[in-house]
Motif scaffolding. Structure first.
Motif, PDB file in Angstrom:
ATOM      1  N   VAL A 230      34.203  18.361 -18.045  1.00 46.69           N
ATOM      2  CA  VAL A 230      34.223  17.242 -18.984  1.00 46.69           C
ATOM      3  C   VAL A 230      32.810  17.019 -19.516  1.00 46.69           C
ATOM      4  O   VAL A 230      31.854  16.881 -18.736  1.00 46.69           O
ATOM      5  N   ALA A 231      32.677  16.997 -20.834  1.00 46.96           N
ATOM      6  CA  ALA A 231      31.375  16.710 -21.443  1.00 46.96           C
ATOM      7  C   ALA A 231      31.062  15.229 -21.294  1.00 46.96           C
ATOM      8  O   ALA A 231      31.948  14.376 -21.392  1.00 46.96           O
ATOM      9  N   VAL A 232      29.793  14.911 -21.039  1.00 46.81           N
ATOM     10  CA  VAL A 232      29.396  13.520 -20.850  1.00 46.81           C
ATOM     11  C   VAL A 232      28.480  13.076 -21.982  1.00 46.81           C
ATOM     12  O   VAL A 232      27.817  13.889 -22.632  1.00 46.81           O
ATOM     13  N   ASN A 233      28.466  11.783 -22.192  1.00 48.84           N
ATOM     14  CA  ASN A 233      27.592  11.174 -23.191  1.00 48.84           C
ATOM     15  C   ASN A 233      26.472  10.463 -22.443  1.00 48.84           C
ATOM     16  O   ASN A 233      26.645   9.356 -21.941  1.00 48.84           O
ATOM     17  N   SER A 234      25.320  11.133 -22.333  1.00 45.50           N
ATOM     18  CA  SER A 234      24.218  10.615 -21.538  1.00 45.50           C
ATOM     19  C   SER A 234      22.903  10.845 -22.271  1.00 45.50           C
ATOM     20  O   SER A 234      22.658  11.940 -22.792  1.00 45.50           O
ATOM     21  N   SER A 235      22.060   9.814 -22.308  1.00 37.49           N
ATOM     22  CA  SER A 235      20.777   9.934 -23.004  1.00 37.49           C
ATOM     23  C   SER A 235      19.902  11.009 -22.380  1.00 37.49           C
ATOM     24  O   SER A 235      19.223  11.762 -23.079  1.00 37.49           O
ATOM     25  N   TYR A 236      19.921  11.068 -21.036  1.00 36.31           N
ATOM     26  CA  TYR A 236      19.123  12.048 -20.318  1.00 36.31           C
ATOM     27  C   TYR A 236      20.055  12.922 -19.476  1.00 36.31           C
ATOM     28  O   TYR A 236      21.155  12.498 -19.104  1.00 36.31           O
ATOM     29  N   PRO A 237      19.633  14.129 -19.142  1.00 33.52           N
ATOM     30  CA  PRO A 237      20.482  15.013 -18.338  1.00 33.52           C
ATOM     31  C   PRO A 237      20.784  14.421 -16.960  1.00 33.52           C
ATOM     32  O   PRO A 237      19.908  13.855 -16.299  1.00 33.52           O
ATOM     33  N   LEU A 238      22.033  14.561 -16.540  1.00 30.96           N
ATOM     34  CA  LEU A 238      22.437  14.129 -15.199  1.00 30.96           C
ATOM     35  C   LEU A 238      21.953  15.139 -14.163  1.00 30.96           C
ATOM     36  O   LEU A 238      22.025  16.352 -14.377  1.00 30.96           O
ATOM     37  N   VAL A 239      21.476  14.622 -13.031  1.00 29.88           N
ATOM     38  CA  VAL A 239      20.995  15.473 -11.943  1.00 29.88           C
ATOM     39  C   VAL A 239      21.994  15.505 -10.792  1.00 29.88           C
ATOM     40  O   VAL A 239      22.326  16.557 -10.256  1.00 29.88           O
ATOM     41  N   THR A 240      22.477  14.332 -10.412  1.00 27.11           N
ATOM     42  CA  THR A 240      23.382  14.243  -9.271  1.00 27.11           C
ATOM     43  C   THR A 240      24.140  12.926  -9.319  1.00 27.11           C
ATOM     44  O   THR A 240      23.723  11.981 -10.003  1.00 27.11           O
ATOM     45  N   ILE A 250      27.880   5.818 -10.089  1.00 22.62           N
ATOM     46  CA  ILE A 250      26.417   5.764 -10.096  1.00 22.62           C
ATOM     47  C   ILE A 250      25.862   7.178  -9.974  1.00 22.62           C
ATOM     48  O   ILE A 250      26.315   7.968  -9.134  1.00 22.62           O
ATOM     49  N   GLY A 251      24.886   7.494 -10.816  1.00 19.26           N
ATOM     50  CA  GLY A 251      24.258   8.805 -10.776  1.00 19.26           C
ATOM     51  C   GLY A 251      22.761   8.711 -10.975  1.00 19.26           C
ATOM     52  O   GLY A 251      22.179   7.620 -11.040  1.00 19.26           O
ATOM     53  N   ILE A 252      22.125   9.876 -11.082  1.00 19.21           N
ATOM     54  CA  ILE A 252      20.683   9.958 -11.330  1.00 19.21           C
ATOM     55  C   ILE A 252      20.449  10.896 -12.509  1.00 19.21           C
ATOM     56  O   ILE A 252      21.031  11.989 -12.576  1.00 19.21           O
ATOM     57  N   GLN A 253      19.609  10.459 -13.442  1.00 19.53           N
ATOM     58  CA  GLN A 253      19.201  11.265 -14.585  1.00 19.53           C
ATOM     59  C   GLN A 253      17.734  11.671 -14.425  1.00 19.53           C
ATOM     60  O   GLN A 253      16.992  11.073 -13.636  1.00 19.53           O
ATOM     61  N   GLN A 254      17.330  12.668 -15.218  1.00 18.61           N
ATOM     62  CA  GLN A 254      15.928  13.085 -15.202  1.00 18.61           C
ATOM     63  C   GLN A 254      15.487  13.441 -16.617  1.00 18.61           C
ATOM     64  O   GLN A 254      16.208  14.108 -17.367  1.00 18.61           O
ATOM     65  N   TYR A 255      14.286  12.962 -16.969  1.00 21.09           N
ATOM     66  CA  TYR A 255      13.744  13.274 -18.291  1.00 21.09           C
ATOM     67  C   TYR A 255      12.220  13.246 -18.225  1.00 21.09           C
ATOM     68  O   TYR A 255      11.626  12.267 -17.746  1.00 21.09           O
ATOM     69  N   ASN A 256      11.604  14.337 -18.669  1.00 21.50           N
ATOM     70  CA  ASN A 256      10.138  14.452 -18.690  1.00 21.50           C
ATOM     71  C   ASN A 256       9.513  14.128 -17.330  1.00 21.50           C
ATOM     72  O   ASN A 256       8.493  13.436 -17.244  1.00 21.50           O
ATOM     73  N   GLY A 257      10.150  14.593 -16.276  1.00 20.98           N
ATOM     74  CA  GLY A 257       9.595  14.418 -14.939  1.00 20.98           C
ATOM     75  C   GLY A 257       9.878  13.078 -14.300  1.00 20.98           C
ATOM     76  O   GLY A 257       9.483  12.844 -13.147  1.00 20.98           O
ATOM     77  N   THR A 258      10.543  12.175 -15.003  1.00 21.75           N
ATOM     78  CA  THR A 258      10.876  10.858 -14.448  1.00 21.75           C
ATOM     79  C   THR A 258      12.375  10.778 -14.187  1.00 21.75           C
ATOM     80  O   THR A 258      13.182  11.208 -15.015  1.00 21.75           O
ATOM     81  N   TYR A 259      12.716  10.228 -13.040  1.00 26.72           N
ATOM     82  CA  TYR A 259      14.122  10.082 -12.661  1.00 26.72           C
ATOM     83  C   TYR A 259      14.570   8.642 -12.895  1.00 26.72           C
ATOM     84  O   TYR A 259      13.790   7.691 -12.737  1.00 26.72           O
ATOM     85  N   TYR A 260      15.841   8.497 -13.256  1.00 32.34           N
ATOM     86  CA  TYR A 260      16.416   7.188 -13.547  1.00 32.34           C
ATOM     87  C   TYR A 260      17.786   7.077 -12.875  1.00 32.34           C
ATOM     88  O   TYR A 260      18.538   8.059 -12.801  1.00 32.34           O
TER      89      TYR A 260
END
Length: 445
Positions: A230-240, A250-260
């Protein structure tokens, strides 16, 4: 039993009645109904006996208490209190009943009541049920791990659709085994689940199993067998994925070395949340233990313990969250120190009986945590070691481990599945335990 045997009494009574009938000018009528109509116990030294409610089964001739007395209740010197429709003599195991003597009810006792006519007998088997196990203890058993010959690269078990599903990655493909009792396992056919995915982040959400496949793709399954991308709509790539609570994933995203942290109410559309920096810098991004559970009081919560943070450090963090609130970092509390709750990774968490159970894990020193079980009834703020009632007994040869799966099924059974030992060997073991008080009235464990 402190009462004496007087087997001649009913016959003496019968003789008296016959003599009386000969001397009397009228013919007396004596009841032939010897049914027992009430039964209870009393003891000055064991007040709990008076609370027992007994059922009298006239058809089968039995007297028993449906609700067992507490574990350890002394029933060897109980005074029975019996009322019958009529009686000319009553006996317990052929010893006369006086109404004040004690009887040993540690095993079934025969109660005989002679009706008023001195001839008709009603007999009952009296059973006083006492719990045979301590309700506050957990009974543990080793069960059977599924048999296979391929190597194990990773393993993860979840409880889903009323059965335990064990996923095993052999490095080139995924395998699935299912069981409802841990005694026998069924090999299932999987489709759509690649061997490249991280099994440890599998989450049960909204009647589905979910995994992050890559930054913009999720894997979902409604039966655990067939997986869809399933494709997701997320500003930053999902990590886990981290956990799920109510309708929120609840998940974790990562962008430019910062996790969210990020949140979704449908598994497709994601909102970016807190950056894992500053006060959230110790929030783990991998190797953490997480669970969603229902406390004894209050709303459902998510607890995330230990793991590795964005800086690559093994942390002793304990983060708590509930819908509509911010994350609370308990590791900043004075009650938690590195000695009372050390930095740990690859432990397992689960909610159980209003508490949280932490099991296994590897310390920052690379040693395995030697406390088999830790319990918290304060939502993760304070932790206590399992006592002799709930710990896994040493004679069972349970070995310390990390990266194991821990799930709880609908019969209140705790399953401990697999994991790795101190030599990093995968363990092919299944352990099942249940708090005895939660098992009353349920099928055997």
């Amino acid at each position: 039993m402190t009462i004496k045997k007087y087997l001649f009494i009913p016959f003496a009574i019968l003789g008296f009645l016959l003599l009386h009938s000969c001397l009397s000018t009228t013919t007396p009528t004596y009841s032939t109904d010897g049914h027992v109509i009430s039964f209870s116990l009393k003891s000055d030294s064991v007040p709990a006996l008076a609370k027992a409610v007994f059922t009298i089964d006239q058809t089968n001739g039995t007297i028993y208490n449906v609700d067992s007395l507490p574990y350890g209740t002394n029933v060897k010197q109980a005074i029975p209190v019996v009322t019958a429709y009529s009686t000319a003599g009553m006996y317990f195991n052929d010893s006369v009943y006086t109404g004040s003597d004690t009887v040993d009810f540690s095993r079934p006792v025969i109660l005989k009541n002679y009706a008023q006519d001195g001839v008709t007998i009603r007999q009952y088997v009296v059973t006083v049920n006492v719990h045979k196990v301590d309700p506050d203890s957990i009974t543990w058993e080793e069960r059977t791990y599924p048999s296979y010959s391929f190597q194990t690269i990773d393993q993860k078990a979840v409880y889903f659709n009323e059965e335990v599903m064990l996923y095993v990655n052999d490095g080139s493909q995924m395998h699935l085994f299912t069981s409802t009792d841990g005694k026998s396992w069924t090999t299932q056919t999987l489709s759509g689940l690649p061997a490249t995915v991280n099994l440890q982040q599998m989450v049960v959400y909204n009647n589905m199993l979910c995994l992050v496949e890559n930054g913009q793709m999720m894997l979902e399954s409604t039966d655990g067998l067939t997986w869809q991308t399933v494709a997701v709509n997320s500003s930053y790539p999902l990590v886990t994925l981290v956990s799920a609570i109510g309708t929120e994933l609840i998940g974790i995203q990562q962008y430019n070395g910062t996790y969210y942290l990020c949140y979704s109410n449908d598994g497709t559309n994601w909102l970016t949340g807190e950056a894992l920096t500053g006060s959230m810098a110790n929030f783990p991004i991998s190797d953490f233990a997480a669970t969603s559970y229902q406390p004894t009081v209050g709303s459902s919560k998510v607890l995330v313990v230990g793991g590795i943070n964005a800086s690559g450090q093994i942390v002793n963090s304990i983060f708590s969250y509930m819908l509509g609130s911010s994350w609370a970092d308990f590791s900043s509390e004075a009650a938690l120190t590195t000695s009372s709750f050390p930095a740990i990774r690859n432990a397992s968490l689960t909610g159980y009986n209003g508490k949280v159970l932490l099991l296994g894990g590897k310390l920052a020193s690379n040693q395995l945590k030697d406390d088999t079980l830790l319990w918290s009834k304060s939502d993760g703020l304070f932790w206590t070691k399992a006592d002799s009632l709930t710990m896994i007994p040493k004679p069972l040869h349970y070995v310390y481990r990390y990266k194991q799966s821990v799930v709880v099924d609908n019969n209140y059974r705790i399953w401990i599945i697999g994991g790795k030992d101190a030599n990093d060997n995968f363990l092919k073991e299944v352990w099942v335990g249940r708090l005895n008080s939660l098992g009353f009235g349920l099928p055997p464990m």
